[in-house]
Scaffold this motif. Sequence first.
Motif, PDB file in Angstrom:
ATOM      1  N   MET A   5       1.385  16.538   0.804  1.00  0.00           N
ATOM      2  CA  MET A   5       0.631  16.545  -0.458  1.00  0.00           C
ATOM      3  C   MET A   5      -0.480  17.590  -0.450  1.00  0.00           C
ATOM      4  O   MET A   5      -1.032  17.926  -1.488  1.00  0.00           O
ATOM      5  CB  MET A   5      -0.026  15.174  -0.689  1.00  0.00           C
ATOM      6  CG  MET A   5       0.915  14.061  -1.052  1.00  0.00           C
ATOM      7  SD  MET A   5      -0.068  12.540  -1.292  1.00  0.00           S
ATOM      8  CE  MET A   5       1.228  11.317  -1.489  1.00  0.00           C
ATOM      9  N   GLY A   6      -0.842  18.033   0.762  1.00  0.00           N
ATOM     10  CA  GLY A   6      -1.936  18.995   0.874  1.00  0.00           C
ATOM     11  C   GLY A   6      -3.297  18.354   1.030  1.00  0.00           C
ATOM     12  O   GLY A   6      -4.327  18.993   0.770  1.00  0.00           O
ATOM     13  N   ILE A   7      -3.332  17.098   1.470  1.00  0.00           N
ATOM     14  CA  ILE A   7      -4.620  16.426   1.717  1.00  0.00           C
ATOM     15  C   ILE A   7      -5.399  17.234   2.754  1.00  0.00           C
ATOM     16  O   ILE A   7      -4.873  17.599   3.805  1.00  0.00           O
ATOM     17  CB  ILE A   7      -4.390  14.976   2.200  1.00  0.00           C
ATOM     18  CG1 ILE A   7      -3.678  14.148   1.119  1.00  0.00           C
ATOM     19  CG2 ILE A   7      -5.709  14.331   2.606  1.00  0.00           C
ATOM     20  CD1 ILE A   7      -4.454  13.959  -0.160  1.00  0.00           C
ATOM     21  N   ASP A   8      -6.658  17.500   2.457  1.00  0.00           N
ATOM     22  CA  ASP A   8      -7.459  18.391   3.310  1.00  0.00           C
ATOM     23  C   ASP A   8      -8.206  17.653   4.420  1.00  0.00           C
ATOM     24  O   ASP A   8      -8.590  18.268   5.421  1.00  0.00           O
ATOM     25  CB  ASP A   8      -8.502  19.117   2.438  1.00  0.00           C
ATOM     26  CG  ASP A   8      -7.853  19.897   1.312  1.00  0.00           C
ATOM     27  OD1 ASP A   8      -7.194  20.900   1.613  1.00  0.00           O
ATOM     28  OD2 ASP A   8      -7.999  19.494   0.135  1.00  0.00           O
ATOM     29  N   GLU A   9      -8.433  16.333   4.216  1.00  0.00           N
ATOM     30  CA  GLU A   9      -9.259  15.595   5.176  1.00  0.00           C
ATOM     31  C   GLU A   9      -8.785  14.158   5.253  1.00  0.00           C
ATOM     32  O   GLU A   9      -8.406  13.552   4.244  1.00  0.00           O
ATOM     33  CB  GLU A   9     -10.728  15.642   4.735  1.00  0.00           C
ATOM     34  CG  GLU A   9     -11.677  14.812   5.587  1.00  0.00           C
ATOM     35  CD  GLU A   9     -12.288  13.636   4.816  1.00  0.00           C
ATOM     36  OE1 GLU A   9     -13.286  13.092   5.295  1.00  0.00           O
ATOM     37  OE2 GLU A   9     -11.743  13.250   3.752  1.00  0.00           O
ATOM     38  N   THR A  34       3.398  12.582   5.018  1.00  0.00           N
ATOM     39  CA  THR A  34       3.396  12.520   3.551  1.00  0.00           C
ATOM     40  C   THR A  34       2.105  13.117   3.005  1.00  0.00           C
ATOM     41  O   THR A  34       2.115  13.908   2.052  1.00  0.00           O
ATOM     42  CB  THR A  34       3.552  11.062   3.069  1.00  0.00           C
ATOM     43  OG1 THR A  34       4.771  10.535   3.588  1.00  0.00           O
ATOM     44  CG2 THR A  34       3.562  10.979   1.553  1.00  0.00           C
ATOM     45  N   PHE A  35       0.980  12.748   3.623  1.00  0.00           N
ATOM     46  CA  PHE A  35      -0.313  13.267   3.174  1.00  0.00           C
ATOM     47  C   PHE A  35      -0.430  14.767   3.436  1.00  0.00           C
ATOM     48  O   PHE A  35      -0.990  15.514   2.619  1.00  0.00           O
ATOM     49  CB  PHE A  35      -1.457  12.521   3.864  1.00  0.00           C
ATOM     50  CG  PHE A  35      -1.565  11.067   3.463  1.00  0.00           C
ATOM     51  CD1 PHE A  35      -1.275  10.661   2.176  1.00  0.00           C
ATOM     52  CD2 PHE A  35      -1.970  10.107   4.381  1.00  0.00           C
ATOM     53  CE1 PHE A  35      -1.372   9.330   1.800  1.00  0.00           C
ATOM     54  CE2 PHE A  35      -2.078   8.778   4.015  1.00  0.00           C
ATOM     55  CZ  PHE A  35      -1.773   8.382   2.722  1.00  0.00           C
ATOM     56  N   LEU A  43       1.195   6.209  -4.092  1.00  0.00           N
ATOM     57  CA  LEU A  43       1.357   7.555  -3.525  1.00  0.00           C
ATOM     58  C   LEU A  43       1.381   8.617  -4.615  1.00  0.00           C
ATOM     59  O   LEU A  43       0.862   9.722  -4.426  1.00  0.00           O
ATOM     60  CB  LEU A  43       2.633   7.608  -2.684  1.00  0.00           C
ATOM     61  CG  LEU A  43       2.674   6.648  -1.479  1.00  0.00           C
ATOM     62  CD1 LEU A  43       3.989   6.782  -0.731  1.00  0.00           C
ATOM     63  CD2 LEU A  43       1.502   6.899  -0.533  1.00  0.00           C
ATOM     64  N   SER A  44       1.946   8.289  -5.767  1.00  0.00           N
ATOM     65  CA  SER A  44       1.948   9.232  -6.893  1.00  0.00           C
ATOM     66  C   SER A  44       0.536   9.480  -7.403  1.00  0.00           C
ATOM     67  O   SER A  44       0.186  10.607  -7.792  1.00  0.00           O
ATOM     68  CB  SER A  44       2.822   8.691  -8.031  1.00  0.00           C
ATOM     69  OG  SER A  44       4.174   8.647  -7.649  1.00  0.00           O
ATOM     70  N   MET A  45      -0.278   8.421  -7.414  1.00  0.00           N
ATOM     71  CA  MET A  45      -1.674   8.559  -7.824  1.00  0.00           C
ATOM     72  C   MET A  45      -2.407   9.534  -6.900  1.00  0.00           C
ATOM     73  O   MET A  45      -3.149  10.420  -7.346  1.00  0.00           O
ATOM     74  CB  MET A  45      -2.367   7.191  -7.792  1.00  0.00           C
ATOM     75  CG  MET A  45      -1.925   6.242  -8.881  1.00  0.00           C
ATOM     76  SD  MET A  45      -2.849   6.539 -10.396  1.00  0.00           S
ATOM     77  CE  MET A  45      -2.215   5.216 -11.422  1.00  0.00           C
ATOM     78  N   SER A  84       0.822  -1.217   0.000  1.00  0.00           N
ATOM     79  CA  SER A  84       0.000   0.000   0.000  1.00  0.00           C
ATOM     80  C   SER A  84       0.856   1.267   0.000  1.00  0.00           C
ATOM     81  O   SER A  84       0.348   2.356  -0.269  1.00  0.00           O
ATOM     82  CB  SER A  84      -0.933   0.003   1.214  1.00  0.00           C
ATOM     83  OG  SER A  84      -0.193  -0.077   2.419  1.00  0.00           O
ATOM     84  N   HIS A  85       2.160   1.126   0.299  1.00  0.00           N
ATOM     85  CA  HIS A  85       3.073   2.276   0.287  1.00  0.00           C
ATOM     86  C   HIS A  85       3.822   2.385  -1.044  1.00  0.00           C
ATOM     87  O   HIS A  85       4.763   3.165  -1.144  1.00  0.00           O
ATOM     88  CB  HIS A  85       4.105   2.155   1.424  1.00  0.00           C
ATOM     89  CG  HIS A  85       3.526   2.350   2.786  1.00  0.00           C
ATOM     90  ND1 HIS A  85       4.224   2.938   3.816  1.00  0.00           N
ATOM     91  CD2 HIS A  85       2.314   2.043   3.314  1.00  0.00           C
ATOM     92  CE1 HIS A  85       3.482   2.968   4.907  1.00  0.00           C
ATOM     93  NE2 HIS A  85       2.316   2.420   4.625  1.00  0.00           N
TER      94      HIS A  85
END
Length: 540
Positions: free
Chosen positions: A517-521, A513-514, A481-483, A475-476
């Motif tokens: 990436m700028g993951i908001d939630e 890492t998330f 992660l690029s997707m 899963s890593h």
Amino acid sequence: MITLSGKSVFGGIAIGKIAFYKRNEIQIKRSRVEDTEQEVKRFEAAKEKAVSQLQELHDKALDDVGETNAMIFEIHQMMLEDLDYVESIVNIITSQEVNAEYAVATTADNFAAMFAAMDDAYMQGRAADVKDVSERLIQVLSDQNSASMEMNEPVIIAADDLVPSETVQLDKEKVLSFITMYGSANSHTAILARTMNIPAVIGIGEDLKKEYDGKEAIVDGMEGVIYIDPDKETFTRMREKQKEDQEQKTLLEQLKGKENITKSGQKVMVYANIGNLSDVGAVLKNDAGGIGLFRSEFLYLESETFPTEEEQFKVYKQVAENMAGKRVIIRTLDIGADKQVDYFGLDKEENPALGYRAIRICLTRQEIFKTQLRALYRASAYGQIAIMFPMIISVDEVKQIKKIIEEVKQELREEGIDFRENVELGVMIETPAAVMVSRDLAKEVDFFSVGTNDLTQYTLAIDRQNQKLEPFYDSHHPAVLSMIRMAAENAHAEGKWIGICGELGADLSLTETFLEMGIDELSVAPGMILPLRKRIREAD
């Protein structure tokens, strides 16, 4: 020292004496009755009394374990009124000319066997429910009181399994842990343990013997192990582990009400994943900012036929009301692949993960889809409901969905039914196709939610259900992660937010890492809310 192993359903360490749950054993004898009509009346009177008792238990459970867990007693009342159940009992009384106790016991065995034979774990758990309500009926018919266990000190409750009417009558202040021979992760014992935040180990089997009653024991809910008459070294080791666990929980409790914000000022929404109403209590208890994934397919998996619009509406409405204005993201049904429902009449497929599932069913069987959408839009008037769609691979699918939504909204307007016009719409990013067209998808919707479980299996071409492929499943993997990164960049380019609701969201080794990436939630299991908040607040 004796060591037993089972399945952990809630972590933690409990140290104390084992107390086996004691029941009133009623011997059921088959006896012939002359007046079957009078015997049916006796059964009906007992049924009414049992319903009244269940209402009292419901009221008590409201105070002890909250509304969502108290609902089981409403379900038990409905079971007692179930036409098939009642007709079976009446038929046995009249056709075999036997006493009501025997008819109830026979029906209970038949129905329990039917539930136990089903493939679905939830339905298998209903076998215990039908036994529970039937034993209550028999107690009323036999003029005996139900068991209520006396506890003089805090103890580890042991049993073959426990049913709701038994657990609700226990003195919760004196229950250190639950250990059972049988049961499942969906059993009410497991649900209650999670609600009470106490260690629980189920499925120990016949090794859990009644001769252990009164013996000193340690329950390691983290590992699913029970130590009976522990030696000094084990006791010292477990006491230290218990101390560390309690210190960790105390620290996490202090995070309630705190912001999910990094040291550098980056804010993240931390939401919870749930499968049904009974999980909402855990969401609130763990201070989630909202619900990031309500798996609506469980309404279908738990039903013997298509859930009606009204049945779905009541569930969605209650979740929205309980969350009191916090965002509740409901995923439309994701049936197919590993989630099969007999009454859908789906054909057997060679590659079900790549087959007829999720939105593909909804778009080709629109009567099912429209029923769910009507229920969702009706419930939107009672809270901040958002809707997301699984297994999307194209912009055309989203446009078709939006067209159906407009038809549903127009129907509701014409019928004078309230709903919220501006319900947020999102898509699951769980196929490489969705990632590759994510910039165009972002123009059509309000948000993305990454389903990392499916995205991983489709990106790596590995069936996540195939145990032989476990060594290859990563899963890593950089490609996965690029997707996720690409989807995040495209969402933000169109001014939309993106979350992760798959298992990776709770992987604390990837939190930074998330964030980068700028993951908001991030939406995770309720029990992971506070550990994730801690990780976010420590990140720089």
